[in-house]
Design a protein around this motif. Structure first.
Motif, mmCIF file in Angstrom:
data_model
loop_
_atom_site.group_PDB
_atom_site.id
_atom_site.type_symbol
_atom_site.label_atom_id
_atom_site.label_comp_id
_atom_site.label_asym_id
_atom_site.label_seq_id
_atom_site.Cartn_x
_atom_site.Cartn_y
_atom_site.Cartn_z
ATOM 1 N N GLY A 91 1.187 -1.677 4.917
ATOM 2 C CA GLY A 91 0.291 -2.617 5.587
ATOM 3 C C GLY A 91 1.079 -3.720 6.269
ATOM 4 O O GLY A 91 2.302 -3.738 6.258
ATOM 5 N N GLY A 92 0.339 -4.637 6.870
ATOM 6 C CA GLY A 92 0.993 -5.753 7.544
ATOM 7 C C GLY A 92 1.624 -5.327 8.845
ATOM 8 O O GLY A 92 1.612 -4.159 9.222
ATOM 9 N N GLY A 93 2.173 -6.306 9.559
ATOM 10 C CA GLY A 93 2.853 -6.012 10.813
ATOM 11 C C GLY A 93 4.356 -5.969 10.619
ATOM 12 O O GLY A 93 5.038 -5.078 11.129
ATOM 13 N N THR A 94 4.872 -6.928 9.852
ATOM 14 C CA THR A 94 6.312 -6.922 9.583
ATOM 15 C C THR A 94 6.663 -5.776 8.641
ATOM 16 O O THR A 94 7.608 -5.024 8.884
ATOM 17 N N GLY A 95 5.871 -5.630 7.579
ATOM 18 C CA GLY A 95 6.158 -4.582 6.603
ATOM 19 C C GLY A 95 6.075 -3.190 7.200
ATOM 20 O O GLY A 95 7.010 -2.396 7.095
ATOM 21 N N VAL A 101 5.410 -14.562 11.588
ATOM 22 C CA VAL A 101 4.988 -13.273 11.037
ATOM 23 C C VAL A 101 4.268 -12.481 12.133
ATOM 24 O O VAL A 101 4.084 -12.957 13.240
ATOM 25 N N SER A 102 3.873 -11.249 11.798
ATOM 26 C CA SER A 102 3.316 -10.344 12.815
ATOM 27 C C SER A 102 1.792 -10.294 12.818
ATOM 28 O O SER A 102 1.209 -9.495 13.543
ATOM 29 N N GLY A 103 1.157 -11.095 11.976
ATOM 30 C CA GLY A 103 -0.307 -11.151 11.979
ATOM 31 C C GLY A 103 -0.984 -9.828 11.680
ATOM 32 O O GLY A 103 -1.995 -9.487 12.293
ATOM 33 N N ASN A 104 -0.420 -9.074 10.727
ATOM 34 C CA ASN A 104 -0.999 -7.770 10.370
ATOM 35 C C ASN A 104 -1.055 -6.802 11.541
ATOM 36 O O ASN A 104 -1.890 -5.893 11.567
ATOM 37 N N ASN A 105 -0.200 -6.991 12.529
ATOM 38 C CA ASN A 105 -0.232 -6.169 13.741
ATOM 39 C C ASN A 105 1.015 -5.279 13.764
ATOM 40 O O ASN A 105 2.133 -5.758 13.989
ATOM 41 N N SER A 121 6.405 -1.792 3.260
ATOM 42 C CA SER A 121 4.976 -1.710 2.999
ATOM 43 C C SER A 121 4.274 -0.894 4.074
ATOM 44 O O SER A 121 4.755 -0.761 5.200
HETATM 45 N N1 LIG Z 1 -1.094 -2.578 -2.919
HETATM 46 C C1 LIG Z 1 -0.446 -3.654 -2.461
HETATM 47 N N2 LIG Z 1 -0.832 -4.152 -1.283
HETATM 48 C C2 LIG Z 1 -0.167 -5.229 -0.812
HETATM 49 C C3 LIG Z 1 0.900 -5.841 -1.515
HETATM 50 N N3 LIG Z 1 1.378 -6.888 -0.782
HETATM 51 C C4 LIG Z 1 0.624 -6.917 0.313
HETATM 52 N N4 LIG Z 1 -0.323 -5.945 0.306
HETATM 53 C C5 LIG Z 1 -1.329 -5.662 1.334
HETATM 54 O O1 LIG Z 1 -0.635 -5.254 2.512
HETATM 55 C C6 LIG Z 1 -1.299 -5.759 3.676
HETATM 56 C C7 LIG Z 1 -0.354 -6.535 4.541
HETATM 57 O O2 LIG Z 1 0.374 -7.461 3.750
HETATM 58 P P1 LIG Z 1 1.201 -8.682 4.411
HETATM 59 O O3 LIG Z 1 1.945 -9.331 3.307
HETATM 60 O O4 LIG Z 1 0.298 -9.508 5.222
HETATM 61 O O5 LIG Z 1 2.177 -7.905 5.411
HETATM 62 P P2 LIG Z 1 3.528 -8.368 6.091
HETATM 63 O O6 LIG Z 1 4.476 -7.256 5.924
HETATM 64 O O7 LIG Z 1 3.937 -9.729 5.587
HETATM 65 O O8 LIG Z 1 3.175 -8.433 7.644
HETATM 66 P P3 LIG Z 1 2.831 -9.689 8.589
HETATM 67 O O9 LIG Z 1 2.274 -10.782 7.728
HETATM 68 O O10 LIG Z 1 1.856 -9.135 9.554
HETATM 69 O O11 LIG Z 1 4.131 -10.047 9.233
HETATM 70 C C8 LIG Z 1 -2.488 -6.577 3.184
HETATM 71 O O12 LIG Z 1 -3.646 -5.744 3.253
HETATM 72 C C9 LIG Z 1 -2.117 -6.893 1.732
HETATM 73 O O13 LIG Z 1 -3.290 -7.043 0.930
HETATM 74 C C10 LIG Z 1 1.285 -5.272 -2.776
HETATM 75 O O14 LIG Z 1 2.191 -5.711 -3.449
HETATM 76 N N5 LIG Z 1 0.562 -4.166 -3.181
#
Ligand SMILES: Nc1nc2c(ncn2[C@@H]2O[C@H](COP(=O)(O)OP(=O)(O)OP(=O)(O)O)[C@@H](O)[C@H]2O)c(=O)[nH]1
Ligand SMILES: [Mg+2]
Length: 84
Positions: A65-69, A21-25, A63
């Motif tokens: 948030g997150g790094g991948t999203g 994963v991208s570590g929220n980056n 999304s």
């Molecule tokens: N509102 C809301 N926020 C979400 C949801 N899922 C994740 N988040 C928020 O989005 C941010 C990133 O979520 P992750 O799931 O870690 O992101 P990712 O896309 O997997 O990215 P990496 O783990 O970095 O590869 C965090 O602050 C979560 O709390 C959701 O369904 N709704």
């Protein structure tokens, strides 16, 4: 079976999974994974587009948030802007 049962809704060769994963980056998702998987993603998008008689729109969910999203998500948005 690994993962969500929702994966049954999608064509298996149109699903991209990666071990890390991208570590929220944002930059890791956008630049590292964007570069690593860019050609593969472009081919997946092209394959779907070519299967359409008259492609009129693309529905993209990613999304904020997150790094991948957020990072890889915005990279896919850029790919679409370049390709379509
Ligand atoms: N509102 C809301 N926020 C979400 C949801 N899922 C994740 N988040 C928020 O989005 C941010 C990133 O979520 P992750 O799931 O870690 O992101 P990712 O896309 O997997 O990215 P990496 O783990 O970095 O590869 C965090 O602050 C979560 O709390 C959701 O369904 N709704
Ligand atoms: Mg994650």
């Amino acid at each position: 079976m690994d993962g969500s049962p929702l994966r049954e809704l999608f064509t298996p060769d149109q699903i991209l999974t990666a071990a890390s994963v991208s570590g929220n980056n944002w930059a890791v998702g956008h630049h590292r994974y964007g570069a690593q998987y860019g050609d593969h993603l472009r081919n997946m998008i092209r394959k779907q587009a070519e299967a359409c008689d008259a492609l009129q729109s693309v529905f993209l969910m990613y999304s904020l948030g997150g790094g991948t999203g957020s990072g890889l998500g915005t990279r896919i948005a850029s790919l679409l802007a370049d390709e379509l």
